[in-house]
Each structure stands twice: as C-alpha cells, then as structure tokens.
Motif scaffolding. Structure first.
Motif, mmCIF file in Angstrom:
data_model
loop_
_atom_site.group_PDB
_atom_site.id
_atom_site.type_symbol
_atom_site.label_atom_id
_atom_site.label_comp_id
_atom_site.label_asym_id
_atom_site.label_seq_id
_atom_site.Cartn_x
_atom_site.Cartn_y
_atom_site.Cartn_z
ATOM 1 N N UNK A 106 0.831 -1.203 0.000
ATOM 2 C CA UNK A 106 0.000 0.000 0.000
ATOM 3 C C UNK A 106 0.868 1.256 0.000
ATOM 4 N N UNK A 107 0.298 2.398 -0.457
ATOM 5 C CA UNK A 107 1.046 3.653 -0.382
ATOM 6 C C UNK A 107 1.489 3.938 1.045
ATOM 7 N N UNK A 108 2.604 4.593 1.172
ATOM 8 C CA UNK A 108 3.157 4.906 2.483
ATOM 9 C C UNK A 108 2.255 5.895 3.213
ATOM 10 N N UNK A 109 1.894 5.581 4.432
ATOM 11 C CA UNK A 109 1.068 6.485 5.217
ATOM 12 C C UNK A 109 1.881 7.700 5.646
ATOM 13 N N UNK A 110 1.176 8.819 5.833
ATOM 14 C CA UNK A 110 1.843 10.031 6.309
ATOM 15 C C UNK A 110 1.938 9.945 7.827
ATOM 16 N N UNK A 111 3.163 9.731 8.311
ATOM 17 C CA UNK A 111 3.406 9.606 9.741
ATOM 18 C C UNK A 111 4.481 10.614 10.112
ATOM 19 N N UNK A 112 4.210 11.440 11.092
ATOM 20 C CA UNK A 112 5.108 12.546 11.421
ATOM 21 C C UNK A 112 6.509 12.093 11.797
ATOM 22 N N UNK A 113 6.611 10.950 12.517
ATOM 23 C CA UNK A 113 7.916 10.545 13.012
ATOM 24 C C UNK A 113 8.540 9.446 12.161
ATOM 25 N N UNK A 114 8.093 9.290 10.911
ATOM 26 C CA UNK A 114 8.672 8.271 10.051
ATOM 27 C C UNK A 114 10.130 8.620 9.757
ATOM 28 N N UNK A 115 10.968 7.627 9.682
ATOM 29 C CA UNK A 115 12.386 7.848 9.423
ATOM 30 C C UNK A 115 12.699 7.614 7.954
ATOM 31 N N UNK A 116 13.887 8.059 7.554
ATOM 32 C CA UNK A 116 14.342 7.781 6.201
ATOM 33 C C UNK A 116 14.461 6.297 5.948
ATOM 34 N N UNK A 117 14.813 5.539 6.975
ATOM 35 C CA UNK A 117 14.908 4.092 6.842
ATOM 36 C C UNK A 117 13.549 3.488 6.499
ATOM 37 N N UNK A 118 12.485 4.024 7.096
ATOM 38 C CA UNK A 118 11.131 3.561 6.782
ATOM 39 C C UNK A 118 10.808 3.812 5.307
ATOM 40 N N UNK A 119 11.177 4.984 4.826
ATOM 41 C CA UNK A 119 10.907 5.337 3.430
ATOM 42 C C UNK A 119 11.647 4.387 2.495
ATOM 43 N N UNK A 120 12.909 4.110 2.796
ATOM 44 C CA UNK A 120 13.695 3.215 1.947
ATOM 45 C C UNK A 120 13.144 1.796 1.966
ATOM 46 N N UNK A 121 12.716 1.339 3.127
ATOM 47 C CA UNK A 121 12.172 -0.013 3.224
ATOM 48 C C UNK A 121 10.873 -0.129 2.428
ATOM 49 N N UNK A 122 10.032 0.902 2.491
ATOM 50 C CA UNK A 122 8.819 0.934 1.680
ATOM 51 C C UNK A 122 9.164 0.853 0.193
ATOM 52 N N UNK A 123 10.153 1.609 -0.222
ATOM 53 C CA UNK A 123 10.563 1.614 -1.623
ATOM 54 C C UNK A 123 11.094 0.247 -2.037
ATOM 55 N N UNK A 124 11.940 -0.345 -1.211
ATOM 56 C CA UNK A 124 12.500 -1.654 -1.546
ATOM 57 C C UNK A 124 11.398 -2.701 -1.685
ATOM 58 N N UNK A 125 10.372 -2.596 -0.849
ATOM 59 C CA UNK A 125 9.273 -3.544 -0.938
ATOM 60 C C UNK A 125 8.575 -3.503 -2.282
ATOM 61 N N UNK A 126 8.508 -2.332 -2.909
ATOM 62 C CA UNK A 126 7.901 -2.195 -4.225
ATOM 63 C C UNK A 126 8.860 -2.582 -5.351
ATOM 64 N N UNK A 127 10.109 -2.189 -5.217
ATOM 65 C CA UNK A 127 11.047 -2.297 -6.335
ATOM 66 C C UNK A 127 11.789 -3.628 -6.378
ATOM 67 N N UNK A 128 12.118 -4.193 -5.227
ATOM 68 C CA UNK A 128 12.970 -5.383 -5.218
ATOM 69 C C UNK A 128 12.399 -6.546 -6.034
ATOM 70 N N UNK A 129 11.097 -6.885 -5.913
ATOM 71 C CA UNK A 129 10.581 -7.989 -6.739
ATOM 72 C C UNK A 129 10.719 -7.716 -8.239
ATOM 73 N N UNK A 130 10.454 -6.474 -8.641
ATOM 74 C CA UNK A 130 10.579 -6.123 -10.053
ATOM 75 C C UNK A 130 12.040 -6.162 -10.500
ATOM 76 N N UNK A 131 12.949 -5.769 -9.617
ATOM 77 C CA UNK A 131 14.374 -5.794 -9.938
ATOM 78 C C UNK A 131 14.855 -7.229 -10.103
ATOM 79 N N UNK A 132 14.402 -8.114 -9.230
ATOM 80 C CA UNK A 132 14.771 -9.527 -9.352
ATOM 81 C C UNK A 132 14.236 -10.113 -10.659
ATOM 82 N N UNK A 133 13.000 -9.773 -10.996
ATOM 83 C CA UNK A 133 12.423 -10.271 -12.246
ATOM 84 C C UNK A 133 13.199 -9.733 -13.449
#
Length: 347
Positions: free
Chosen positions: A2-29
């Motif tokens: 799902x799209x990343x929720x807007x959370x005030x205390x989200x870290x950059x690590x959270x953003x990167x992990x969200x991105x990897x979850x979307x991109x990694x399967x496509x990158x492997x394929x």
C-alpha cells in the motif's frame, strides 16, 4: 504494498524499506532476463548470492536504494502512481549499479557492501561486461512499459548518462593532474553524482505525469541532493568507519583521489595544502601513518568543516526546489525525510 502512510515521526529508513518492498521484486524479475553468465555476477553484486551462484545466507539489500525511492516519491509528488513508476525506479537502480561495477574496477576498490567487490571475484573484464549488461537492461525495462511518455524518459536517461560519463572521466583525469581547481571538482561531482539523483527524480516526475515545471523542480531537488550526497561520501571516504562503510580506512586517500575536501585543501594556499600535495606526489604507497597525517592535514586546512557546510547548504537548496510547485505535501515530506537521511548518513 500500500502507499506509504503520512506519519510525522517516520524515518528515512522507513521510506527506503517501503521503496524496496515495491522495487525489489521487479528488480529480481528484471535480472532474470540477463544471460546466465551476467546474471551470476549481477546477483552476487546485489548481495543475493555468493560467488558460486548459491543463495546468500544473509541477503543484502543491494545498498541504500536511494535512487529508486526518489523515483517513486517524485511520481507521487506530481499526483501519479508509485506502482506505475516501478519500471523507472528499476531503471535508475540498474544504472546506478552499472556505475558501481565500473567504478570499482577503475578505482581497484577491493570491497563493496562489506564483501569482495565483483571485479576481484570474477575478474575486471567480466565485471565491466556485467555493468554493461545492467545498463542495457535499464533501457530494456523502460522500453518494455510501452508508455506514451517513454521517449521523454529515454531522452532524460541518455542526458543523465552523458553527464555521468563526463563526470567520471573528469574524476579519472584528476588523478593524473596536480592542478585541479575546486570549481572543476564541484562540476565533476555534479556530473558524477548529482546527475543521477536528479535524473531519478526527473524520471519519477515524468512517469507520474508531471508538467515541465514540476519535472525541473524535482530534478533540481535531486541535483542538489546529489551534491550533498557527494560531499558526505567524500567525507566518509576519508573519515568513515570501515565497519559501517564497508571500505578500508582512508580509502580515498589510499587511491590518491582528488575528492572535494582534498582539492579544497590542495588549492587553499596553506602549509597544510603544500604538505598534502607532497604526500600525493609520492610514487610509493602511503603508509598508515602517512594516510593518517594526510587526513589531519585536510582537517587542519578547514576542508572537513567546509565540506560539511557545503553538504548542509545543498541540502537546504534541495528543499527549496520543492516549494511553490504544486507538489503533493505528503510526498514532499517523504522527500525531505529522505534528504535528511542522505546528509546525516554514516555509510
């Protein structure tokens, strides 16, 4: 995912992990399209397998994945779909890893991401070919989408590659020169690093259907962020902890790189700069003591503090590019979180 929720205390690590979850399967394929000979090297480089092709016990994330995250966030910033931008995110990450494979060969860096660099395992020629394969695959992944804006994406990517190659060429030329000016070095960094981060944001904005002003604003954000990234990278290349950077202590000094803080010192017209120039002119390998002395000279000349200030300044300019462009506030907040991670990172 799902799209990343807007959370005030989200870290950059959270953003990167969200991105990897979307991109990694496509990158492997995408990597499955490569010839077996090149796929083996690429999967090792990404940390997905060992040198024998066996699945790695501890799977590496393939690096920080900043560039694909920028693509996805830029697409959302202009009101587009993150999922529709996944091919562009894959392309940006493939281009980035093409540069890493080639950089390690050119710099003879023995390690990458805490283990032996691909060239030292498979040989320099094979690593170069694997890099070429990743670059080709980047265009293949984009072309496979058949999008109406494909031509604009391809033109942007080729312009990025011209800048990137020009920056890398300058970086190599600097190693043979003793008269590198600081502005030349900044221009080199803009091409070598700023172009790809700017290109990642531009690709995302195009994929998301952004107008020309939004594309340029986001590309400007990425360019300034790329320069901030390079200043931090150059600082880590001298003072970074090998346990976190995955590279030897004083790695840039070992290779006599004309990085931004080094050139700032060499051109400062100070006794510290003259002594550093003498160390850099020596034919023999620098001893651990001489490397430590070189680092001390750079700090004494004020170049360490200068580079830190420049990173902060480009960070501020990057954020300024996001203002008054009609961008989605949630996505711009995420871009700001990611920018803070880039400037404050330790690896």
């Amino acid at each position: 995912m799902a799209p990343l929720e807007i959370v005030e205390d989200r870290s950059g690590t959270d953003v990167l992990e969200w991105s990897r979850g979307l991109v990694r399967p496509a990158l492997r394929a995408a990597l499955d399209r490569l010839p077996v000979s090149m796929r083996r090297v690429a999967e090792y480089h990404f940390g997905w397998s060992d040198e024998h092709g066996r699945t790695a016990e501890t799977v590496d994330t393939g690096g920080k994945s900043v560039r694909p995250a920028l693509v996805l966030l830029a697409a959302r910033a202009v009101g587009g779909s993150e999922r529709a931008a996944v091919p562009a995110a894959c392309a940006a990450e493939l281009v980035h890893n093409f540069t890493l494979l080639h950089d390690d060969v050119m710099d003879r860096d023995p390690t990458r991401r805490h283990r032996a660099a691909s060239w030292s395992v498979f040989g320099a020629s094979t690593a170069i070919l694997a890099g070429d394969a990743l670059l080709t695959l980047a265009f293949d992944v984009l072309a496979d989408t058949g999008r109406e804006d494909l031509a604009a994406e391809l033109r942007l990517l080729t312009s990025v590659l011209y800048e990137l190659v020009d920056g890398q060429s300058a970086d190599l030329a600097f190693e043979r020169r003793s008269d590198v000016a600081l502005l030349e070095c900044v221009h080199m960094a803009a091409g070598k690093t700023g172009s790809l981060l700017g290109g990642a944001c531009g690709l995302g904005a195009i994929s998301g259907g952004g107008d020309s002003d939004q594309v340029e604003a986001l590309r400007g954000f990425g360019r300034h962020l790329g320069l901030a990234f390079q200043y931090v990278d150059d600082l880590l290349g001298i003072w970074g902890d090998p346990a976190t950077t995955g590279k030897p202590v004083h790695s840039d000094l070992v290779n006599r790189k004309k990085s931004l803080p080094v050139v700032a010192t060499l051109t400062a017209g100070t006794p510290a700069g003259a002594e550093l120039a003498e160390l850099y002119r020596r034919d023999a390998h620098l001893s651990p003591g001489e490397l430590a002395r070189a680092a001390d000279l750079i700090e004494a000349a004020g170049a360490r503090a200068w580079a830190q200030d420049q990173a902060r300044e480009h960070h501020a300019q990057a954020l300024a590019c996001l203002r008054d462009t009609g961008l989605d506030p949630g996505a711009t907040a995420d871009l700001g979180v990611l920018a803070a991670l880039v400037v404050n990172r330790d690896h």
